[in-house]
Scaffold this active site. Structure first.
Site, PDB file in Angstrom:
ATOM      1  N   GLU A 127       0.819  -1.208   0.000  1.00 61.77           N
ATOM      2  CA  GLU A 127       0.000   0.000   0.000  1.00 61.77           C
ATOM      3  C   GLU A 127       0.857   1.264   0.000  1.00 61.77           C
ATOM      4  O   GLU A 127       0.534   2.245  -0.680  1.00 61.77           O
ATOM      5  CB  GLU A 127      -0.934  -0.003   1.216  1.00 61.77           C
ATOM      6  CG  GLU A 127      -2.116  -0.957   1.091  1.00 61.77           C
ATOM      7  CD  GLU A 127      -3.110  -0.520   0.024  1.00 61.77           C
ATOM      8  OE1 GLU A 127      -3.075   0.658  -0.398  1.00 61.77           O
ATOM      9  OE2 GLU A 127      -3.924  -1.359  -0.398  1.00 61.77           O
ATOM     10  N   GLU A 149       2.193   1.639  -3.548  1.00 56.06           N
ATOM     11  CA  GLU A 149       1.163   2.021  -4.516  1.00 56.06           C
ATOM     12  C   GLU A 149       0.750   3.482  -4.355  1.00 56.06           C
ATOM     13  O   GLU A 149       0.538   4.186  -5.347  1.00 56.06           O
ATOM     14  CB  GLU A 149      -0.063   1.120  -4.356  1.00 56.06           C
ATOM     15  CG  GLU A 149       0.139  -0.306  -4.839  1.00 56.06           C
ATOM     16  CD  GLU A 149      -1.098  -1.166  -4.671  1.00 56.06           C
ATOM     17  OE1 GLU A 149      -1.064  -2.319  -5.103  1.00 56.06           O
ATOM     18  OE2 GLU A 149      -2.105  -0.675  -4.103  1.00 56.06           O
ATOM     19  N   GLU A 150       0.613   3.946  -3.115  1.00 57.83           N
ATOM     20  CA  GLU A 150       0.087   5.293  -2.889  1.00 57.83           C
ATOM     21  C   GLU A 150       1.148   6.382  -3.012  1.00 57.83           C
ATOM     22  O   GLU A 150       0.846   7.506  -3.433  1.00 57.83           O
ATOM     23  CB  GLU A 150      -0.578   5.373  -1.516  1.00 57.83           C
ATOM     24  CG  GLU A 150      -1.837   4.527  -1.410  1.00 57.83           C
ATOM     25  CD  GLU A 150      -2.606   4.786  -0.127  1.00 57.83           C
ATOM     26  OE1 GLU A 150      -2.158   5.623   0.683  1.00 57.83           O
ATOM     27  OE2 GLU A 150      -3.663   4.155   0.062  1.00 57.83           O
TER      28      GLU A 150
END
Length: 338
Positions: free
Chosen positions: A218, A221-222
């Site tokens: 995460e 990805e962010e």
């Protein structure tokens, strides 16, 4: 003539017996009326009186045709599970009326075997059979993108079929650099859209994905930042959060391996490294009891006064697959050495 019967399949138990007709003729020649045993369905037997051997011959022919018809009904292919039930994976297209006959015969067969729960996995291309299953007493258990699982409880007792998955698992990643700056984002959608609130990168754990892996994914990805997992600092359980499901949210500490931010433009409005004190001073954070506890935990960890749970790869007696046990490794080592 045979006396009138309900419109059911008649199966003569004496079928294909070459001595049956001879016996019937002997009874007739002696002036006696022969008795034939008739089976209705698969359980009920009746005695019916015949008046002539020609009638008996006609009945035998009818019986043979009925037997041939019954033999053409194939049962559903099933696999026994470890809890006294069966699982069926349908694949081939089938007419709805034909399917109901096969389903009823199969359930009757499983009932005779003492089976309990019936699980039918219905692929999406056979969705037309849902109505037939529901009308026969099956109910929805869970759905996935390419199939629907329906279940049925056979015994006259309360069902012990386990409920569908009850929890969703989420992660929040506490990533701090050597300058005591924390990695934060502003979301482009969801509850925090347009609020200007800075928060930790968060997300949902995928099926088959470990918590420690999801937290790293995460963040990447962010924000585009590479990191490595350190510990689970804390976790929270809540209820009725997503389609009436409960939620488990794990606060994870990660160590950054890169520092250049490349935000994901679809979900993330902005991302930056922010001094922890500035992040914690946000009015939204100050008003949240939950976030204040999380911040206190992070501060205690930064000061060396708190130890979380790190993943230890383990195996079990139930599976050869490796999995993670999250524990306080430092405290465990101290107890071993003392």
């Amino acid at each position: 003539m045979l006396r009138s019967l309900p419109k059911l399949s008649l199966l003569f138990s004496s079928a294909r017996n070459p001595r049956y007709l001879t016996s019937a003729q002997r009874f007739t020649s002696q002036g006696r009326r022969p008795t034939s045993r008739v089976k209705i369905g698969a359980a009920t037997t009746l005695s019916i009186l015949s008046k002539s051997t020609s009638t008996i011959s006609s009945a035998i022919a009818s019986e043979t045709a009925a037997e041939d018809q019954v033999q053409q009904i194939n049962l559903l292919t099933s696999t026994d599970d470890k809890y006294g039930g069966v699982t069926v994976e349908l694949n081939h297209p089938m007419d709805s009326s034909e399917f109901i006959q096969v389903l009823r015969a199969s359930v009757s067969h499983w009932r005779q075997l003492g089976k309990k729960g019936v699980w039918i996995k219905l692929p999406i291309h056979l969705a037309g059979l849902v109505e037939a299953l529901v009308k026969e007493g099956f109910w929805y258990h869970h759905a996935e993108p390419n199939y629907l699982m329906l279940v049925y409880w056979i015994p006259d007792s309360p069902s012990t079929i386990p409920a569908n998955a009850t929890h969703r698992v989420g992660v929040g990643s506490f990533v701090m650099n050597e300058k005591q700056e924390v990695l934060v984002v502003q979301e482009n959608s969801g509850l925090f859209q347009g609020t200007g609130i800075w928060k930790f990168p968060t997300g949902v754990v995928d099926q088959g994905e470990d918590i420690c892996v999801a937290a790293v994914r995460e963040v990447k990805e962010e924000t585009g930042v590479e990191s490595e997992f350190v510990e689970v600092l804390a976790f929270r359980q809540s209820h009725n959060s997503f389609f009436e499901k409960s939620d488990l949210f794990f606060v994870c500490m990660l160590r950054p391996l890169s520092f250049n931010i490349q935000r994901q433009r679809f979900e993330i409005l902005d991302a930056q490294w922010m001094p922890f004190e500035e992040y914690a001073a946000q009015p939204f954070v100050q008003k949240s009891e939950l976030l204040k506890y999380i911040n206190d935990t992070c501060l205690a960890k930064m000061g060396g006064q708190y130890s979380g749970f790190c993943p230890v790869s383990t195996s079990s007696n139930f599976s050869d697959q490796k999995n993670y046990l999250y524990l306080n490794a430092g405290t465990l080592k101290s107890s071993y050495s003392s």
